[in-house]
Design an enzyme around this catalytic site. Structure first.
Site, short mmCIF file in Angstrom:
data_model
loop_
_atom_site.label_atom_id
_atom_site.label_comp_id
_atom_site.label_asym_id
_atom_site.label_seq_id
_atom_site.Cartn_x
_atom_site.Cartn_y
_atom_site.Cartn_z
CG MET A 52 15.04 -10.45 36.14
SD MET A 52 13.57 -11.03 37.05
CE MET A 52 14.31 -11.53 38.60
CE1 TYR A 53 15.55 -13.98 34.28
CE2 TYR A 53 16.48 -14.35 32.11
CZ TYR A 53 15.41 -14.41 32.98
OH TYR A 53 14.21 -14.92 32.54
N GLY A 54 20.81 -11.76 37.30
CA GLY A 54 22.09 -11.32 37.83
C GLY A 54 22.21 -9.81 37.88
CE LYS A 79 11.97 -13.10 29.84
NZ LYS A 79 13.39 -13.49 29.91
#
Length: 337
Positions: A52-54, A79
């Site tokens: 989900m990061y970016g 994750k």
């Protein structure tokens, strides 16, 4: 940088984990790669990201850095859970999403396997048996080496561990909780549970969004311009917070260290903690954080910080703390204060 075993496993990780959440947002690719170089040159081997990061950008930046480097010398964690598309099954911990998400993460990272694959949050809409059986197949297929969880309640973590044990599936060996001098709730149950079950602990937000770096000080009328933790000003502007900050600044001055290093050092010396996750926007900021290794707080300094950050316990933890180490009684207890 020292190496520590991750929980009860034989996997060794560096005592600090480098969090890649800022890659592509707070730090451009060139800066991100320079920080990764600095972290590994300092002996760091443990790197944490998430799909989900970016929306995948962080994994892609990390993946391009990994090319040409000795993969076996690193422990890469990512994750799964967050929604990564418009389709109905583009998020969560269903079998369908996990199988799609792990392949997408492997492509972005440019690697054949993920060392630590973590469920980013508990999924109340999917049976835990479906999630855990799917994760077990990933380990057996060699796509994933170890499993971890983040943002789980004690009951949720215990249930996942018990189900995996009963079905002889690969269990979680790592927990990633919120834990720092201003957020110590994990000590009530999550840390004792992790210790009892042989689960490693890698706390995120060890500096509470900048509140434990020395930027925030008692008497301020407003938060520092541009500080990450500014959005929590109304919530954090309390006597409880300033008591912790005051103690942190005093110990930092006595130790001759920046407050951020003292806050990280306190975590490194807490029972059950494997590796705090440190993030950074610049090489200079990372270098400051890396300065928390190779020295120790004195027992007296640890106690000052621990006492200053202690919070009144809610029920039932207040009652349980009132009777430490009592022998079991044969009948119902009637002597509560």
């Amino acid at each position: 940088m020292k190496q520590r075993f991750l929980g009860r496993t034989g996997l060794r990780v560096s005592e600090l984990c480098f969090g890649a959440m800022m890659f592509g947002s707070g730090a451009d690719e060139a800066t991100s790669h320079r920080m990764l170089d600095a972290f590994t040159e300092a002996g760091g081997t443990f790197i944490d990201t998430a799909d989900m990061y970016g929306r995948g950008v962080s994994e892609e930046i990390l993946g391009r850095w990994l090319k040409g480097r000795r993969r076996d010398g690193l422990v890469i964690a990512t994750k799964v859970f967050s929604t990564m598309g418009e389709a109905p099954n583009a998020g969560g911990l269903s079998r369908k999403h996990i199988l799609s998400a792990v392949d997408a993460s492997l492509r972005r990272l440019g690697t054949e396997y993920i060392d630590l694959y973590q469920t980013h949050v508990w999924d109340a809409t999917t049976p835990v048996e479906e999630t855990l059986s799917t994760l077990d197949t990933l380990v057996k297929a060699g796509k994933v080496r170890y499993l971890g969880a983040s943002n789980h309640s004690p009951a949720q973590l215990q249930k996942a561990l018990d189900v995996a044990r009963a079905r002889d599936w690969e269990p979680y060996c790592c927990l990633q909780p919120l834990y720092n001098l201003l957020a110590r709730e994990s000590e009530w149950e999550l840390l004792p549970l992790s210790a009892a079950e042989g689960v490693g602990v890698i706390p995120y937000s060890p500096l509470q969004g900048g509140w434990l770096t020395g930027k925030f000080r008692r008497g301020m009328a407003a938060p520092p311009q541009g500080a990450r933790g500014s959005g929590a000003w109304r919530e954090r502007d309390t006597e409880e917070t300033w008591r912790v900050v005051d103690a942190l600044l005093a110990v930092a001055e006595e130790a001759g260290r920046p407050p951020s290093q003292v806050a990280l050092r306190w975590l490194l010396q807490r029972p059950g903690v494997t590796a705090p996750i440190v993030g950074a926007r610049s090489v200079e900021q990372l270098a400051d954080n890396l300065g928390c290794v190779e020295w120790e707080l004195t027992p007296e300094q640890l106690e000052r910080l621990t006492s200053a950050s202690a919070r009144p316990l809610p029920y039932p933890y207040d009652v349980l703390a009132y009777y430490p180490g009592r022998e079991p009684r044969s009948g119902p207890r009637t002597d509560f204060a």
